[in-house]
Design a protein around this motif. Structure first.
Motif, PDB file in Angstrom:
ATOM      1  N   VAL A 175       0.832  -1.206   0.000  1.00  0.00           N
ATOM      2  CA  VAL A 175       0.000   0.000   0.000  1.00  0.00           C
ATOM      3  C   VAL A 175       0.864   1.253   0.000  1.00  0.00           C
ATOM      4  N   TRP A 176       1.972   1.225   0.729  1.00  0.00           N
ATOM      5  CA  TRP A 176       2.897   2.370   0.776  1.00  0.00           C
ATOM      6  C   TRP A 176       3.433   2.704  -0.611  1.00  0.00           C
ATOM      7  N   LEU A 177       3.662   1.667  -1.400  1.00  0.00           N
ATOM      8  CA  LEU A 177       4.222   1.852  -2.736  1.00  0.00           C
ATOM      9  C   LEU A 177       3.171   2.122  -3.805  1.00  0.00           C
ATOM     10  N   ALA A 178       2.020   1.453  -3.729  1.00  0.00           N
ATOM     11  CA  ALA A 178       1.068   1.501  -4.843  1.00  0.00           C
ATOM     12  C   ALA A 178      -0.311   2.048  -4.480  1.00  0.00           C
ATOM     13  N   GLY A 179      -0.537   2.368  -3.200  1.00  0.00           N
ATOM     14  CA  GLY A 179      -1.789   3.018  -2.842  1.00  0.00           C
ATOM     15  C   GLY A 179      -2.964   2.086  -2.632  1.00  0.00           C
ATOM     16  N   ASP A 180      -4.164   2.660  -2.791  1.00  0.00           N
ATOM     17  CA  ASP A 180      -5.416   1.996  -2.437  1.00  0.00           C
ATOM     18  C   ASP A 180      -5.540   0.594  -3.038  1.00  0.00           C
ATOM     19  N   VAL A 181      -6.163  -0.292  -2.270  1.00  0.00           N
ATOM     20  CA  VAL A 181      -6.434  -1.667  -2.712  1.00  0.00           C
ATOM     21  C   VAL A 181      -7.941  -1.841  -2.858  1.00  0.00           C
ATOM     22  N   THR A 182      -8.344  -2.446  -3.969  1.00  0.00           N
ATOM     23  CA  THR A 182      -9.779  -2.661  -4.215  1.00  0.00           C
ATOM     24  C   THR A 182     -10.199  -4.121  -4.073  1.00  0.00           C
ATOM     25  N   GLU A 183      -9.244  -5.056  -4.233  1.00  0.00           N
ATOM     26  CA  GLU A 183      -9.605  -6.474  -4.142  1.00  0.00           C
ATOM     27  C   GLU A 183      -8.450  -7.279  -3.583  1.00  0.00           C
ATOM     28  N   VAL A 184      -8.788  -8.275  -2.766  1.00  0.00           N
ATOM     29  CA  VAL A 184      -7.806  -9.157  -2.135  1.00  0.00           C
ATOM     30  C   VAL A 184      -8.199 -10.605  -2.418  1.00  0.00           C
ATOM     31  N   TYR A 185      -7.247 -11.379  -2.905  1.00  0.00           N
ATOM     32  CA  TYR A 185      -7.476 -12.822  -3.053  1.00  0.00           C
ATOM     33  C   TYR A 185      -6.309 -13.535  -2.384  1.00  0.00           C
ATOM     34  N   ALA A 186      -6.602 -14.563  -1.581  1.00  0.00           N
ATOM     35  CA  ALA A 186      -5.555 -15.209  -0.799  1.00  0.00           C
ATOM     36  C   ALA A 186      -5.780 -16.706  -0.683  1.00  0.00           C
ATOM     37  N   VAL A 187      -4.673 -17.436  -0.593  1.00  0.00           N
ATOM     38  CA  VAL A 187      -4.712 -18.872  -0.328  1.00  0.00           C
ATOM     39  C   VAL A 187      -3.639 -19.191   0.716  1.00  0.00           C
ATOM     40  N   GLN A 188      -3.855 -20.279   1.438  1.00  0.00           N
ATOM     41  CA  GLN A 188      -2.884 -20.747   2.429  1.00  0.00           C
ATOM     42  C   GLN A 188      -2.759 -22.251   2.327  1.00  0.00           C
ATOM     43  N   HIS A 189      -1.524 -22.748   2.420  1.00  0.00           N
ATOM     44  CA  HIS A 189      -1.294 -24.197   2.401  1.00  0.00           C
ATOM     45  C   HIS A 189      -0.197 -24.553   3.398  1.00  0.00           C
ATOM     46  N   PRO A 190      -0.453 -25.560   4.252  1.00  0.00           N
ATOM     47  CA  PRO A 190      -1.714 -26.257   4.458  1.00  0.00           C
ATOM     48  C   PRO A 190      -2.744 -25.343   5.129  1.00  0.00           C
ATOM     49  N   ALA A 191      -3.997 -25.762   5.078  1.00  0.00           N
ATOM     50  CA  ALA A 191      -5.067 -24.989   5.688  1.00  0.00           C
ATOM     51  C   ALA A 191      -4.988 -25.064   7.210  1.00  0.00           C
ATOM     52  N   SER A 192      -5.497 -24.036   7.865  1.00  0.00           N
ATOM     53  CA  SER A 192      -5.600 -24.049   9.322  1.00  0.00           C
ATOM     54  C   SER A 192      -6.635 -25.081   9.755  1.00  0.00           C
ATOM     55  N   VAL A 193      -6.469 -25.581  10.959  1.00  0.00           N
ATOM     56  CA  VAL A 193      -7.406 -26.558  11.521  1.00  0.00           C
ATOM     57  C   VAL A 193      -7.914 -26.015  12.844  1.00  0.00           C
ATOM     58  N   ASP A 194      -9.219 -25.833  12.939  1.00  0.00           N
ATOM     59  CA  ASP A 194      -9.841 -25.286  14.150  1.00  0.00           C
ATOM     60  C   ASP A 194      -9.180 -23.973  14.578  1.00  0.00           C
ATOM     61  N   GLY A 195      -8.874 -23.134  13.579  1.00  0.00           N
ATOM     62  CA  GLY A 195      -8.303 -21.826  13.874  1.00  0.00           C
ATOM     63  C   GLY A 195      -6.831 -21.834  14.224  1.00  0.00           C
ATOM     64  N   GLN A 196      -6.165 -22.979  14.081  1.00  0.00           N
ATOM     65  CA  GLN A 196      -4.744 -23.096  14.393  1.00  0.00           C
ATOM     66  C   GLN A 196      -3.942 -23.259  13.106  1.00  0.00           C
ATOM     67  N   VAL A 197      -2.936 -22.403  12.920  1.00  0.00           N
ATOM     68  CA  VAL A 197      -2.111 -22.417  11.710  1.00  0.00           C
ATOM     69  C   VAL A 197      -1.025 -23.483  11.844  1.00  0.00           C
ATOM     70  N   PRO A 198      -0.859 -24.349  10.829  1.00  0.00           N
ATOM     71  CA  PRO A 198       0.168 -25.387  10.899  1.00  0.00           C
ATOM     72  C   PRO A 198       1.550 -24.834  10.551  1.00  0.00           C
ATOM     73  N   VAL A 199       2.567 -25.669  10.742  1.00  0.00           N
ATOM     74  CA  VAL A 199       3.942 -25.334  10.345  1.00  0.00           C
ATOM     75  C   VAL A 199       4.568 -26.574   9.756  1.00  0.00           C
ATOM     76  N   PRO A 200       5.280 -26.456   8.620  1.00  0.00           N
ATOM     77  CA  PRO A 200       5.462 -25.233   7.837  1.00  0.00           C
ATOM     78  C   PRO A 200       4.179 -24.819   7.133  1.00  0.00           C
ATOM     79  N   VAL A 201       4.100 -23.525   6.776  1.00  0.00           N
ATOM     80  CA  VAL A 201       2.905 -22.990   6.140  1.00  0.00           C
ATOM     81  C   VAL A 201       3.294 -21.837   5.231  1.00  0.00           C
TER      82      VAL A 201
END
Length: 332
Positions: free
Chosen positions: A182-208
């Motif tokens: 944001v500091w470099l390019a300004g306003d953001v209009t859309e966010v798309y994200a993925v995570q692997h592996p997925a969290s389980v019961d709100g707990q983030v695994p490692v490595p991730v």
């Protein structure tokens, strides 16, 4: 700012891993420091020649500035208490657990007439600041894409992995580069994200690994990757900004030099390496103190802290839904 600050009393709240670099800066600045923490206050105070105090109330009664380096989920409560006591606040990222909480803290500081500084330290890394100055000067023309990576061994404390408390790899680690994007390019209009592996019961695994794509209002696309690895892995970061007239890049694993690929006749595309003599944490905290004393703006504002949390929130929402998240207002 290099002159001592014996007239300044700082309340350092927290004694975990990040506290040491803040303590280094305050000691170098010559401030009087009171340390309060659920655990480790006396050990930190002994190591730095500070004074350990038993309660937050004692800190609030004596300090001029409160520097919050506690677990992320506690930032809002401590910041609001300090602001209510009429104290200036420096708060490690993220400013709060949610954008709503971050706005509450910022609004409280504005009403109280005190300064609030979200500690987004990467803005004070020489390479990143130099890169931004080159982008703003138009040295690579119109920016099209930005790429950021940040990876290292996962934290050892469990609260970091709780999405509701620490926020996981996005809100804790990637938030540095969300702020940079944001500091470099300004306003953001859309966010798309993925995570692997997925969290389980709100707990983030490692490595991730999490990958986030930001679509900026001006058409720039930012690609961000953050990874927590197994113990012993070195910490690495990189940034690349490409425009229609060239490219700027920095990778910590290579050297400490910002490199430009630009068709120019002089040496404007090459920046000097970061000084090994001054910690960016020192630079950041010294700049915050200078801003308090001068009344001038700092390089990072409460609005910047809110924006970074809002982007992290949107990224987590996208990860959980599998869909892009549209934003109406996230700006530098």
């Amino acid at each position: 700012m290099s002159h001592p600050l014996p007239d300044l009393t700082v309340g350092l709240i927290g004694a975990g891993g990040i506290s040491a670099v803040h303590a280094d800066a305050w000691r170098a600045l010559g401030a009087r420091v009171l340390v309060h923490s659920v655990v480790g206050a006396q050990e930190l105070a002994d190591a730095y020649g500070f004074t350990a105090v038993a309660t937050l109330d004692e800190v609030l009664a004596e300090a001029d500035i409160v520097d919050i380096v506690t677990p992320s989920g506690t930032h809002r409560e401590i910041a609001l208490r300090a602001i209510d006591a009429g104290l200036h606040v420096i708060c490690e990222k993220p400013l709060a657990a949610t954008a709503e909480d971050a706005r509450e803290v910022a609004d409280a500081a504005e009403r109280a007439g005190v300064r609030l500084f979200p500690a987004h330290v990467v803005r004070y890394f020489a390479e990143y600041h130099a890169l931004r100055e080159q982008v703003r000067a138009g040295h690579i023309g119109r920016v099209a894409t930005q790429r950021f990576t940040r990876m290292g061994q996962a934290p050892s404390t469990r609260w970091f992995f709780d999405e509701a408390k620490g926020g996981g790899v996005v809100r804790d680690l990637m938030i540095h580069d969300l702020d940079q994007a944001v500091w470099l390019a300004g306003d953001v209009t859309e966010v798309y994200a993925v995570q692997h592996p997925a969290s389980v019961d709100g707990q983030v695994p490692v490595p991730v690994t999490a990958h986030v794509t930001l679509t900026h209002a001006n058409g720039v696309l930012s690609h961000l990757q953050a990874t927590w690895l197994s113990p012993g892995m070195p910490f690495r970061t990189s940034i690349e900004v490409a425009g229609d007239e060239g490219r700027l890049s920095f990778a910590s694993r290579d050297d400490a030099t910002l490199v430009a690929d630009v068709a120019v006749a002089d040496d404007a595309g090459y920046m000097p390496p970061m000084s090994a003599q001054e910690s960016p944490y020192y630079t950041e905290i010294a700049a915050f103190v200078a801003a308090i004393r001068s009344g001038e703006d700092a390089r990072v504002s409460p609005a910047d802290g809110i924006a970074a949390v809002a982007l992290a929130e949107a990224a987590m929402a996208s990860i959980h839904s599998g869909q892009p998240v549209t934003l109406t207002e996230v700006s530098a």
